[in-house]
Motif scaffolding. Structure first.
Motif, PDB file in Angstrom:
ATOM      1  N   PRO A 106       0.873  -1.247  -0.068  1.00 25.21           N
ATOM      2  CA  PRO A 106       0.007   0.214  -0.069  1.00 25.21           C
ATOM      3  C   PRO A 106       0.882   1.314  -0.203  1.00 25.21           C
ATOM      4  N   ARG A 107       1.893   1.153   0.665  1.00 23.95           N
ATOM      5  CA  ARG A 107       2.850   2.463   0.870  1.00 23.95           C
ATOM      6  C   ARG A 107       3.237   2.740  -0.522  1.00 23.95           C
ATOM      7  N   VAL A 150      -5.739   8.043  -3.078  1.00 20.85           N
ATOM      8  CA  VAL A 150      -5.814   6.434  -2.944  1.00 20.85           C
ATOM      9  C   VAL A 150      -6.916   6.099  -1.669  1.00 20.85           C
ATOM     10  N   ALA A 151      -7.561   5.419  -2.234  1.00 23.73           N
ATOM     11  CA  ALA A 151      -8.783   4.701  -1.017  1.00 23.73           C
ATOM     12  C   ALA A 151      -8.411   3.337  -1.057  1.00 23.73           C
ATOM     13  N   MET A 152      -8.441   2.692   0.295  1.00 21.16           N
ATOM     14  CA  MET A 152      -8.293   1.214   0.607  1.00 21.16           C
ATOM     15  C   MET A 152      -9.598   0.900   0.958  1.00 21.16           C
ATOM     16  N   LEU A 153      -9.936  -0.443   0.484  1.00 25.36           N
ATOM     17  CA  LEU A 153     -10.880  -1.368   0.818  1.00 25.36           C
ATOM     18  C   LEU A 153     -10.618  -2.228   1.868  1.00 25.36           C
ATOM     19  N   LEU A 190       0.980  -9.043  11.979  1.00 25.45           N
ATOM     20  CA  LEU A 190      -0.158  -8.797  11.060  1.00 25.45           C
ATOM     21  C   LEU A 190      -0.637  -7.339  11.436  1.00 25.45           C
ATOM     22  N   ALA A 191      -0.659  -7.273  12.809  1.00 22.05           N
ATOM     23  CA  ALA A 191      -1.365  -5.922  13.186  1.00 22.05           C
ATOM     24  C   ALA A 191      -0.342  -4.618  13.037  1.00 22.05           C
ATOM     25  N   ILE A 192       1.084  -4.923  13.034  1.00 24.13           N
ATOM     26  CA  ILE A 192       2.056  -4.132  12.426  1.00 24.13           C
ATOM     27  C   ILE A 192       2.004  -3.752  11.128  1.00 24.13           C
ATOM     28  N   ALA A 193       1.837  -4.605  10.270  1.00 21.25           N
ATOM     29  CA  ALA A 193       1.683  -4.327   8.814  1.00 21.25           C
ATOM     30  C   ALA A 193       0.379  -3.827   8.494  1.00 21.25           C
ATOM     31  N   GLN A 194      -0.800  -4.168   9.042  1.00 16.94           N
ATOM     32  CA  GLN A 194      -1.849  -3.214   8.942  1.00 16.94           C
ATOM     33  C   GLN A 194      -1.749  -1.763   9.487  1.00 16.94           C
ATOM     34  N   ARG A 195      -1.192  -1.671  10.428  1.00 15.93           N
ATOM     35  CA  ARG A 195      -1.034  -0.149  10.869  1.00 15.93           C
ATOM     36  C   ARG A 195      -0.346   0.400  10.116  1.00 15.93           C
ATOM     37  N   ARG A 240      -1.570   3.912   6.768  1.00 17.76           N
ATOM     38  CA  ARG A 240      -1.128   5.053   6.773  1.00 17.76           C
ATOM     39  C   ARG A 240      -0.758   5.701   5.465  1.00 17.76           C
ATOM     40  N   ALA A 241      -1.042   4.767   4.395  1.00 22.83           N
ATOM     41  CA  ALA A 241      -0.859   4.904   2.983  1.00 22.83           C
ATOM     42  C   ALA A 241      -2.282   5.717   2.483  1.00 22.83           C
ATOM     43  N   PRO A 242      -3.407   5.179   2.637  1.00 22.43           N
ATOM     44  CA  PRO A 242      -4.622   5.848   1.866  1.00 22.43           C
ATOM     45  C   PRO A 242      -4.993   7.192   2.336  1.00 22.43           C
TER      46      PRO A 242
END
Length: 185
Positions: free
Chosen positions: A1-2, A15-18, A42-47, A51-53
């Motif tokens: 995403p970044r 950028v929008a994220m679903l 996975l929580a770190i990756a999600q956080r 931050r990207a969209p």
């Protein structure tokens, strides 16, 4: 995403994220020793991804509450609607029933993505605990089909699991649901 966000920013594109579900739920079916580190990773990756969209689209208020979103991030809830008229009008199909549960056995139905966060690992043990000749029909595809069937074989119930694959069309799914004795969600 970044990477996508950097690419989009260079071009002046928003950028929008679903977000369909909390990423950490993907560790649900793992053994306990692996689950905790997987959930943390996975929580770190999600956080980081959140931050990207510029905006996030979620499918429910429950999903929205699970996300630890950065301050100021726009979160839009768009319910994944179900056309109740199609499902309310559906009738059981005796021929389908005879094909799926020929002995007239109880027919259980799981319809959805076959993945660990959906806790499909609970389906074979549930079928085994029922005993008798109950049949489990699985309507859907996903990465956890192999492990689901391995578990069913280990428990001796694989001959009572029917994999239907993706059921296209709401009318067909509605008929399947109306035909089953029990829908497992």
């Amino acid at each position: 995403p970044r990477s996508v966000a950097r690419w989009a920013a260079e071009r002046g594109v928003g950028v929008a994220m679903l977000c369909h579900s909390d990423l950490s739920l993907g560790a649900a079916g793992l053994p306990t020793a692996l689950r905790r580190p997987a959930v943390a990773t996975l929580a770190i990756a999600q956080r980081r991804a959140l931050r990207a969209p510029a905006a996030i689209l979620v499918a429910s208020e429950t999903s929205r509450a699970r996300f630890d979103t950065p301050e100021g991030l726009r979160v839009v809830t768009s319910a994944l609607g179900v056309d109740l008229s199609v499902f309310a009008a559906a009738a059981a199909d005796p021929a389908l029933r005879a094909r799926l549960a020929p002995s007239g056995a109880p027919l259980l139905l799981y319809a959805g993505r076959v993945s660990s966060e959906k806790r499909v690992d609970l389906l074979p043990p549930s079928l085994a605990a029922l005993g008798g000749d109950a049949v489990l029909a699985v309507a859907g595809t996903g990465a956890a089909i192999g492990s689901l069937m391995r578990s069913a074989r280990r428990l001796g119930v694989d001959d009572r699991v029917v994999l239907l694959g993706h059921v296209a069309g709401r009318a067909g799914l509605a008929t399947l649901m109306a035909t089953a004795d029990c829908f497992i969600h």
